[in-house]
Scaffold this motif. Structure first.
Motif, PDB file in Angstrom:
ATOM      1  N   ASN A   1       0.824  -1.212   0.000  1.00  0.00           N
ATOM      2  CA  ASN A   1       0.000   0.000   0.000  1.00  0.00           C
ATOM      3  C   ASN A   1       0.856   1.259   0.000  1.00  0.00           C
TER       4      ASN A   1
ATOM      5  N   ILE B   1      -2.549  -6.292 -14.268  1.00  0.00           N
ATOM      6  CA  ILE B   1      -2.366  -5.494 -13.056  1.00  0.00           C
ATOM      7  C   ILE B   1      -3.413  -5.869 -12.007  1.00  0.00           C
ATOM      8  N   LYS B   2      -4.406  -6.669 -12.396  1.00  0.00           N
ATOM      9  CA  LYS B   2      -5.446  -7.088 -11.465  1.00  0.00           C
ATOM     10  C   LYS B   2      -4.897  -8.145 -10.504  1.00  0.00           C
TER      11      LYS B   2
ATOM     12  N   MET C   1      -6.333   2.497  -4.112  1.00  0.00           N
ATOM     13  CA  MET C   1      -5.005   2.012  -4.503  1.00  0.00           C
ATOM     14  C   MET C   1      -4.358   1.353  -3.290  1.00  0.00           C
TER      15      MET C   1
ATOM     16  N   CYS D   1       1.424   6.581  -6.924  1.00  0.00           N
ATOM     17  CA  CYS D   1       0.337   7.522  -7.192  1.00  0.00           C
ATOM     18  C   CYS D   1       0.844   8.965  -7.081  1.00  0.00           C
TER      19      CYS D   1
ATOM     20  N   TRP E   1       1.221 -11.082 -11.171  1.00  0.00           N
ATOM     21  CA  TRP E   1       0.850  -9.776 -10.625  1.00  0.00           C
ATOM     22  C   TRP E   1       2.112  -8.995 -10.236  1.00  0.00           C
TER      23      TRP E   1
ATOM     24  N   GLU F   1      -9.377  -3.466  -7.456  1.00  0.00           N
ATOM     25  CA  GLU F   1      -9.161  -3.918  -8.839  1.00  0.00           C
ATOM     26  C   GLU F   1      -9.357  -2.768  -9.826  1.00  0.00           C
TER      27      GLU F   1
ATOM     28  N   LEU G   1       3.426  -5.368 -11.783  1.00  0.00           N
ATOM     29  CA  LEU G   1       3.774  -4.203 -10.966  1.00  0.00           C
ATOM     30  C   LEU G   1       5.201  -3.733 -11.251  1.00  0.00           C
TER      31      LEU G   1
ATOM     32  N   LEU H   1       2.342   1.655  -3.485  1.00  0.00           N
ATOM     33  CA  LEU H   1       1.342   2.136  -4.445  1.00  0.00           C
ATOM     34  C   LEU H   1       1.021   3.613  -4.194  1.00  0.00           C
TER      35      LEU H   1
ATOM     36  N   HIS I   1      -5.870  -3.576 -18.996  1.00  0.00           N
ATOM     37  CA  HIS I   1      -5.356  -3.839 -17.657  1.00  0.00           C
ATOM     38  C   HIS I   1      -4.080  -4.671 -17.685  1.00  0.00           C
TER      39      HIS I   1
ATOM     40  N   MET J   1      -6.553  -0.137  -9.568  1.00  0.00           N
ATOM     41  CA  MET J   1      -5.318  -0.511 -10.264  1.00  0.00           C
ATOM     42  C   MET J   1      -5.459  -0.315 -11.776  1.00  0.00           C
ATOM     43  N   CYS J   2      -6.623  -0.683 -12.313  1.00  0.00           N
ATOM     44  CA  CYS J   2      -6.862  -0.500 -13.751  1.00  0.00           C
ATOM     45  C   CYS J   2      -6.913   0.983 -14.111  1.00  0.00           C
TER      46      CYS J   2
END
Length: 194
Positions: free
Chosen positions: A51, A165-166, A103, A58, A175, A120, A179, A54, A153, A123-124
């Motif tokens: 987290n 990316i899911k 995210m 972001c 996955w 999900e 990433l 991510l 995705h 991320m998309c």
């Protein structure tokens, strides 16, 4: 005075974004500011670390978009550390206006909770924003190309292998690789901006 000028000139050449966002790798994991992104069966990576990573991704994309004066279509990035999200600004297939997409994921949630759908979709949506950023750079520099093609995705490598990316219905290995590819594309974007 000469010493002050030397330090002033050195500071002028430092790029704040390069200094603030260190993207690299740790074995199979892509890392941003030393936070590993992904999970593998034999390696314990807590959701708190993912987290945080991510959230850093972001914030980086948010800063890069501001540098090139890009307003994302359909989405607005909301960097907020380990609880970053993406706000839906326009109605589009699969997205309702004013929805907040996560995210981040809370450890312990099961797949069938509605909360996971927000992760999900988040991320998309982030990948969609990264694709929009690539298009903006290409409008300024037609020679620019990210190393991994974004197709919906999925991220595709030169061998036409694609990785989603899911998180749901995906293997940990695939996955994690998606990433890592996403972070590599971010690193190339950062290099272009700087």
């Amino acid at each position: 005075v000469r010493n002050s000028k030397f330090h002033f000139n050195r500071l002028r050449t430092v790029n704040v974004l390069n200094a603030a966002f260190h993207i690299w790798h740790s074995g199979p994991f892509g890392t941003i500011n030393y936070f590993r992104l992904g999970k593998l069966p034999g390696v314990q990576v807590e959701w708190e670390e993912i987290n945080a990573g991510l959230g850093q991704a972001c914030l980086l994309l948010y800063c890069l978009a501001r540098r090139v004066k890009l307003e994302f279509r359909r989405f607005r990035l909301v960097p907020y550390g380990s609880y970053s999200s993406i706000e839906v600004t326009e109605e589009s297939p699969g997205y309702k206006r004013h929805d907040e997409l996560n995210m981040y994921r809370v450890k312990g949630y099961k797949y069938y909770f509605d909360w996971d759908k927000k992760f999900e979709k988040g991320m998309c949506a982030f990948l969609d924003c990264l694709k929009q950023f690539e298009e903006k750079i290409r409008s300024l520099d037609p020679q620019f190309s990210m190393p991994y093609k974004i197709n919906g995705h999925k991220l595709e490598d030169k061998n036409a292998s694609s990785f989603s990316i899911k998180f749901q219905l995906n293997s940990f290995e695939e996955w994690t690789k998606a990433l890592k590819y996403m972070l590599t594309n971010l690193k190339w974007s950062l290099a272009w901006v700087t």
